[in-house]
Design an enzyme around this catalytic site. Structure first.
Site, mmCIF file in Angstrom:
data_model
loop_
_atom_site.group_PDB
_atom_site.id
_atom_site.type_symbol
_atom_site.label_atom_id
_atom_site.label_comp_id
_atom_site.label_asym_id
_atom_site.label_seq_id
_atom_site.Cartn_x
_atom_site.Cartn_y
_atom_site.Cartn_z
ATOM 1 N N ASP A 2 126.104 4.568 33.313
ATOM 2 C CA ASP A 2 127.387 3.855 33.222
ATOM 3 C C ASP A 2 128.228 4.423 32.090
ATOM 4 O OD1 ASP A 2 128.439 0.392 32.694
ATOM 5 O OD2 ASP A 2 129.297 2.019 33.908
ATOM 6 N N ASP B 120 126.710 3.369 38.211
ATOM 7 C CA ASP B 120 127.898 2.537 38.383
ATOM 8 C C ASP B 120 129.096 3.435 38.675
ATOM 9 O OD1 ASP B 120 129.879 0.279 36.299
ATOM 10 O OD2 ASP B 120 129.458 0.232 38.451
ATOM 11 N N ASN B 121 130.134 2.880 39.280
ATOM 12 C CA ASN B 121 131.455 3.517 39.411
ATOM 13 C C ASN B 121 131.489 4.774 40.255
ATOM 14 O OD1 ASN B 121 131.298 2.764 36.063
ATOM 15 N ND2 ASN B 121 132.674 1.628 37.387
ATOM 16 N N LYS C 291 131.678 9.618 33.493
ATOM 17 C CA LYS C 291 131.315 9.879 34.905
ATOM 18 C C LYS C 291 131.025 11.355 35.134
ATOM 19 C CE LYS C 291 132.110 5.688 34.629
ATOM 20 N NZ LYS C 291 130.952 4.871 34.163
ATOM 21 N N GLU D 128 134.761 -4.150 38.870
ATOM 22 C CA GLU D 128 134.621 -5.401 38.123
ATOM 23 C C GLU D 128 135.952 -6.157 38.000
ATOM 24 O OE1 GLU D 128 133.394 -2.466 37.174
ATOM 25 O OE2 GLU D 128 134.060 -1.872 35.195
HETATM 26 O O1 766 Z 1 134.641 5.022 31.715
HETATM 27 C C1 766 Z 1 133.875 4.102 31.997
HETATM 28 N N1 766 Z 1 132.699 3.978 31.379
HETATM 29 C C2 766 Z 1 132.281 4.977 30.403
HETATM 30 C C3 766 Z 1 132.845 4.723 28.999
HETATM 31 C C4 766 Z 1 131.759 5.021 28.013
HETATM 32 C C5 766 Z 1 131.863 6.339 27.315
HETATM 33 C C6 766 Z 1 130.567 6.847 26.885
HETATM 34 C C7 766 Z 1 130.235 8.157 26.761
HETATM 35 C C8 766 Z 1 128.908 8.371 26.323
HETATM 36 C C9 766 Z 1 128.248 9.582 26.061
HETATM 37 N N2 766 Z 1 126.972 9.614 25.611
HETATM 38 C C10 766 Z 1 126.298 8.461 25.417
HETATM 39 C C11 766 Z 1 126.886 7.220 25.656
HETATM 40 C C12 766 Z 1 128.201 7.194 26.111
HETATM 41 S S1 766 Z 1 129.228 5.852 26.463
HETATM 42 C C13 766 Z 1 134.269 3.072 33.006
HETATM 43 C C14 766 Z 1 135.609 2.997 33.395
HETATM 44 C C15 766 Z 1 136.027 2.041 34.320
HETATM 45 C C16 766 Z 1 137.448 1.964 34.730
HETATM 46 C C17 766 Z 1 138.471 2.160 33.792
HETATM 47 C C18 766 Z 1 139.793 2.086 34.183
HETATM 48 C C19 766 Z 1 140.119 1.801 35.510
HETATM 49 F F1 766 Z 1 141.400 1.711 35.878
HETATM 50 C C20 766 Z 1 139.118 1.605 36.445
HETATM 51 C C21 766 Z 1 137.780 1.694 36.068
HETATM 52 C C22 766 Z 1 135.096 1.151 34.875
HETATM 53 C C23 766 Z 1 133.760 1.231 34.502
HETATM 54 O O2 766 Z 1 132.826 0.383 35.027
HETATM 55 C C24 766 Z 1 133.337 2.184 33.582
HETATM 56 O O3 766 Z 1 132.007 2.237 33.273
HETATM 57 MG MG MG Z 2 130.900 1.048 34.671
#
Ligand code: 766
Ligand code: MG
Length: 214
Positions: free
Chosen positions: A141, A169-170, A144, A199
């Site tokens: 999660d 997810d996603n 992506k 969500e």
């Molecule tokens: O980007 C998403 N999740 C990732 C962000 C965490 C970054 C990390 C990088 C990293 C690298 N190494 C270790 C740990 C980590 S944590 C995300 C985005 C949406 C979304 C946003 C706008 C929209 F209009 C529609 C959907 C929905 C979702 O459910 C998501 O999960």
């Molecule tokens: Mg997500």
């Protein structure tokens, strides 16, 4: 400067949830994000699919890539058997700090280890740092475009065993098209798509469950 969205989410948990009651923490976050301000938790609809896959797998060692505020960490940890553990990786220290407090509020701090840093650096150190052989369950999660390289890294580091379940997810929104191609065309995985919704919205999204065949 004002508060951040994660800080406001923590406040909503402290105001509306019962300390030590994981379900009330989940409900407080879902209510806040549905009615006050959207946030990128896996949410209640995809959360039910996560719950059902977890109940089926009953993992001893679970890994989550992308903690954010700890919503899915609470969903996962509340369903783990005694002595089972969740390791969750978060890149952003501010998010990790909020997640630590939300996980503790739910009373699940003894089952969850939050590790801060980029997954690419941390995955190769997992075995030595946590003395573990492999994971039974992985929830993807995070970024992506890291789903494929980190899945390959987990394979190369011997952190997957026959039967390990990956749940991503996603895969539709924001989307992980390369990941879907990778797991669906790979004889080492048996994949299935669970159609759901992004969500707190009516947009389509879904979870891809892939069993590693060894
Ligand atoms: O980007 C998403 N999740 C990732 C962000 C965490 C970054 C990390 C990088 C990293 C690298 N190494 C270790 C740990 C980590 S944590 C995300 C985005 C949406 C979304 C946003 C706008 C929209 F209009 C529609 C959907 C929905 C979702 O459910 C998501 O999960
Ligand atoms: Mg997500």
């Amino acid at each position: 400067t004002g508060s951040s969205r994660p800080q406001r989410m923590l406040k909503a948990v402290q105001k509306n949830a019962t300390k030590g009651d994981p379900q009330s923490v989940i409900s407080a976050i879902d209510y806040y994000c549905r009615h006050k301000e959207w946030a990128m938790n896996v949410g209640d609809e995809k959360g039910l699919i996560l719950d059902s896959v977890l109940t089926e797998v009953n993992p001893s060692m679970a890994l989550e890539l992308g903690t954010y505020c700890g919503y899915s960490s609470v969903r996962i940890a509340r369903l783990l058997s005694p002595n089972s553990k969740l390791i969750t990786v978060e890149f952003n220290p501010a998010f990790a700090a909020i997640a630590r407090q939300i996980i503790a509020y739910a009373g699940l701090q003894d089952k969850v280890t939050i590790v801060e840093g980029p997954s690419a650096d941390l995955i190769p150190k997992m075995k030595e740092r946590f003395g573990l052989k492999s994971f039974d369950f992985v929830f993807l999660d995070h970024w992506k475009d890291r789903y494929v390289p980190d899945t390959k890294l987990l394979e190369e580091c011997g952190l997957l065993k026959k039967g390990t379940v990956l749940l991503a997810d996603n895969v539709i929104c924001p989307g992980a098209p390369e990941y879907l191609k990778y797991v669906r065309n790979n004889p080492r995985y048996e994949s299935r798509y669970y159609k759901s919704y992004l969500e707190y919205t009516k947009a389509e999204d879904g979870l891809e469950k892939s069993v590693f065949l060894g």
